[in-house]
Design a protein around this motif. Structure first.
Motif, PDB file in Angstrom:
ATOM      1  N   HIS A 241       0.857  -1.184   0.000  1.00 24.52           N
ATOM      2  CA  HIS A 241       0.000   0.000   0.000  1.00 24.52           C
ATOM      3  C   HIS A 241       0.894   1.235   0.000  1.00 24.52           C
ATOM      4  CE1 HIS A 241      -3.697  -2.277   1.067  1.00 24.52           C
ATOM      5  NE2 HIS A 241      -2.843  -3.041   1.708  1.00 24.52           N
ATOM      6  N   GLY A 242       0.486   2.256  -0.739  1.00 20.05           N
ATOM      7  CA  GLY A 242       1.247   3.497  -0.786  1.00 20.05           C
ATOM      8  C   GLY A 242       2.085   3.617  -2.043  1.00 20.05           C
ATOM      9  N   ARG A 243       2.752   4.734  -2.161  1.00 19.32           N
ATOM     10  CA  ARG A 243       3.470   5.054  -3.394  1.00 19.32           C
ATOM     11  C   ARG A 243       4.725   4.198  -3.577  1.00 19.32           C
ATOM     12  NH1 ARG A 243       5.447  10.906  -1.240  1.00 19.32           N
ATOM     13  NH2 ARG A 243       3.894  10.394   0.340  1.00 19.32           N
ATOM     14  N   VAL A 244       5.184   4.106  -4.831  1.00 15.46           N
ATOM     15  CA  VAL A 244       6.459   3.461  -5.132  1.00 15.46           C
ATOM     16  C   VAL A 244       7.553   4.233  -4.403  1.00 15.46           C
ATOM     17  CG1 VAL A 244       8.087   2.828  -6.944  1.00 15.46           C
ATOM     18  CG2 VAL A 244       5.615   2.632  -7.353  1.00 15.46           C
ATOM     19  N   SER A 245       8.478   3.502  -3.765  1.00 17.22           N
ATOM     20  CA  SER A 245       9.392   4.124  -2.820  1.00 17.22           C
ATOM     21  C   SER A 245      10.800   3.575  -2.971  1.00 17.22           C
ATOM     22  CB  SER A 245       8.906   3.871  -1.383  1.00 17.22           C
ATOM     23  OG  SER A 245       7.586   4.345  -1.207  1.00 17.22           O
ATOM     24  N   ASP A 246      11.686   4.102  -2.131  1.00 17.14           N
ATOM     25  CA  ASP A 246      13.019   3.538  -1.971  1.00 17.14           C
ATOM     26  C   ASP A 246      13.093   2.894  -0.594  1.00 17.14           C
ATOM     27  OD1 ASP A 246      13.166   5.687  -0.209  1.00 17.14           O
ATOM     28  OD2 ASP A 246      14.521   6.853  -1.462  1.00 17.14           O
ATOM     29  N   MET A 247      14.247   2.314  -0.284  1.00 14.56           N
ATOM     30  CA  MET A 247      14.375   1.623   0.990  1.00 14.56           C
ATOM     31  C   MET A 247      14.328   2.585   2.177  1.00 14.56           C
ATOM     32  SD  MET A 247      14.202  -1.606   0.955  1.00 14.56           S
ATOM     33  CE  MET A 247      14.678  -1.784   2.669  1.00 14.56           C
ATOM     34  N   ALA A 248      14.770   3.805   1.983  1.00 10.98           N
ATOM     35  CA  ALA A 248      14.750   4.761   3.097  1.00 10.98           C
ATOM     36  C   ALA A 248      13.319   5.012   3.566  1.00 10.98           C
ATOM     37  CB  ALA A 248      15.422   6.068   2.686  1.00 10.98           C
ATOM     38  N   ARG A 249      12.408   5.213   2.634  1.00  9.87           N
ATOM     39  CA  ARG A 249      11.014   5.437   3.016  1.00  9.87           C
ATOM     40  C   ARG A 249      10.389   4.150   3.556  1.00  9.87           C
ATOM     41  NH1 ARG A 249       7.151   9.239   2.138  1.00  9.87           N
ATOM     42  NH2 ARG A 249       8.534  10.419   0.766  1.00  9.87           N
ATOM     43  N   ALA A 250      10.697   3.009   2.938  1.00  8.23           N
ATOM     44  CA  ALA A 250      10.164   1.747   3.434  1.00  8.23           C
ATOM     45  C   ALA A 250      10.626   1.494   4.867  1.00  8.23           C
ATOM     46  CB  ALA A 250      10.604   0.600   2.525  1.00  8.23           C
ATOM     47  N   ARG A 251      11.881   1.829   5.143  1.00  9.14           N
ATOM     48  CA  ARG A 251      12.416   1.651   6.497  1.00  9.14           C
ATOM     49  C   ARG A 251      11.723   2.595   7.474  1.00  9.14           C
ATOM     50  NH1 ARG A 251      17.099   2.741   5.127  1.00  9.14           N
ATOM     51  NH2 ARG A 251      17.651   0.629   4.490  1.00  9.14           N
ATOM     52  N   ARG A 252      11.499   3.835   7.055  1.00  7.79           N
ATOM     53  CA  ARG A 252      10.877   4.823   7.937  1.00  7.79           C
ATOM     54  C   ARG A 252       9.439   4.443   8.270  1.00  7.79           C
ATOM     55  NH1 ARG A 252       9.164  10.788   5.927  1.00  7.79           N
ATOM     56  NH2 ARG A 252       7.409   9.511   5.189  1.00  7.79           N
ATOM     57  N   ASP A 253       8.683   4.008   7.252  1.00 14.60           N
ATOM     58  CA  ASP A 253       7.247   3.799   7.434  1.00 14.60           C
ATOM     59  C   ASP A 253       6.893   2.392   7.897  1.00 14.60           C
ATOM     60  OD1 ASP A 253       7.028   6.387   6.587  1.00 14.60           O
ATOM     61  OD2 ASP A 253       5.852   5.958   4.787  1.00 14.60           O
ATOM     62  N   SER A 254       7.756   1.401   7.625  1.00 17.19           N
ATOM     63  CA  SER A 254       7.431   0.014   7.995  1.00 17.19           C
ATOM     64  C   SER A 254       8.520  -0.655   8.826  1.00 17.19           C
ATOM     65  CB  SER A 254       7.153  -0.829   6.742  1.00 17.19           C
ATOM     66  OG  SER A 254       5.898  -0.517   6.178  1.00 17.19           O
ATOM     67  N   GLY A 255       9.763  -0.631   8.354  1.00 14.76           N
ATOM     68  CA  GLY A 255      10.831  -1.324   9.061  1.00 14.76           C
ATOM     69  C   GLY A 255      10.980  -0.851  10.497  1.00 14.76           C
ATOM     70  N   ALA A 256      10.949   0.454  10.694  1.00 16.55           N
ATOM     71  CA  ALA A 256      11.080   1.007  12.045  1.00 16.55           C
ATOM     72  C   ALA A 256       9.875   0.648  12.907  1.00 16.55           C
ATOM     73  CB  ALA A 256      11.253   2.522  11.977  1.00 16.55           C
ATOM     74  N   TYR A 257       8.724   0.513  12.280  1.00 13.80           N
ATOM     75  CA  TYR A 257       7.521   0.164  13.042  1.00 13.80           C
ATOM     76  C   TYR A 257       7.564  -1.289  13.497  1.00 13.80           C
ATOM     77  CZ  TYR A 257       2.632   0.493  14.514  1.00 13.80           C
ATOM     78  OH  TYR A 257       1.473   0.515  15.254  1.00 13.80           O
TER      79      TYR A 257
END
Length: 312
Positions: A241-257
């Motif tokens: 779900h959400g926009r196409v991203s890079d790993m930095a955004r994926a880490r911020r929004d999911s990995g860190a959670y």
């Protein structure tokens, strides 16, 4: 007479080019990620009649020998919408569908594409989980949202079933590396395209909106799978779900959670801290408050994670 019809014709044109005004029916489009890889980015709101239950992301890969779909959508009604999105970027037929998701809006379109001649491919564990949840999906939120649009939808399962936790398939010259994540739903998987350096994560990764923990979700599996994704370090991440991203955004929004849920909430449960105090303490987190659905899901996510770890 013709002049009086022009405003109506203009509105119809908007509806069928994906440029419809706010509140109108959703028309999926395939946006380019790399040379031969596209993503259909669904709305980040709930399943609704107007979005056809397509509030998720799907993949489109052109190969020169046919199109590969990553997930098939929520049912028979959504199939033609996906076909139109594909036809706008390729004249190749849809030959393969890879199921990486077990939630209803990811695989209940299998039957539609099988009837068009496509081969559906999935892990054996993904199929078993789809079978486990099928009855629930067929009477759950999706048919409630779609009403008569859900008519004609029926569960259908992979023609080719992959054993184990990892697999590599080559379709039309495109190599796809698959691995189970078992995070949002048991049997969920992710797909990595090494030639394009694109990862389709399914519901392992959410960006722009908060990921959800269901009673059957496992945040420990989510964290472990996210660490494997980090080791791959793809240039492009197509989240569930959400926009196409890079790993930095994926880490911020999911990995860190995932890290927060497992190593903060889970640890608090292991340490026998009072659950109500823990939930109150971490209810307001600036790191994740920017995510859509935070107010609806965050406390529930913490609660379910705490209970899981409490029972270990």
């Amino acid at each position: 007479m013709l002049r009086s019809m022009l405003p109506l014709l203009g509105l119809v044109g908007l509806l069928f080019t994906g440029l419809a005004p706010a509140g109108s029916t959703y028309e999926p489009t395939a946006e380019q990620v790399t040379e031969n890889v596209y993503a259909i980015i669904g709305p980040t709101d709930a399943r609704t009649y107007k979005n056809h239950g397509m509030n998720a992301n799907y993949g489109v890969i052109t190969t020169g020998e046919g199109v590969i779909l990553i997930d098939s959508g929520p049912g028979a009604f959504s199939g033609p919408y996906i076909e139109r999105a594909v036809a706008a970027v390729s004249d190749e037929p849809i030959r393969w569908v890879i199921n990486i998701g077990v939630q209803d809006h990811r695989w209940l379109g299998n039957d539609f594409f099988q009837r068009q001649g496509a081969e559906v491919i999935a892990f054996e564990q993904t199929v078993k989980a789809q079978e486990r949840f099928a009855d629930q999906h067929m009477v759950g939120r999706l048919p409630a949202a779609l009403g008569e649009r859900f008519d004609g939808t029926r569960p259908a399962y992979a023609d080719r079933r992959l054993e184990g936790d990892t697999a590599s398939v080559t379709l039309g010259g495109v190599n796809i590396e698959l691995s189970l994540t078992d995070a949002h739903f048991p049997g969920d998987a992710m797909a990595y395209l090494p030639q394009s350096d694109v990862a389709f994560t399914g519901d392992l990764v959410y960006v722009d909106r908060l990921l959800g923990i269901h009673p059957w979700s496992d945040p420990r599996n989510g964290l472990a799978a996210f660490e494997r994704l980090e080791a791959i370090d793809p240039a492009f991440v197509v989240p569930g779900h959400g926009r196409v991203s890079d790993m930095a955004r994926a880490r911020r929004d999911s990995g860190a959670y995932y890290d927060f849920l497992v190593n903060t909430i889970g640890q608090a449960a292991r340490d026998f801290e009072p659950m109500s105090e823990v939930l109150d303490k971490y209810e307001d987190l600036d790191a994740f408050r920017h995510l859509e659905h935070y107010e609806d899901w965050h406390r529930t996510n913490m609660n379910r994670t705490f209970v899981q770890f409490e029972s270990l």
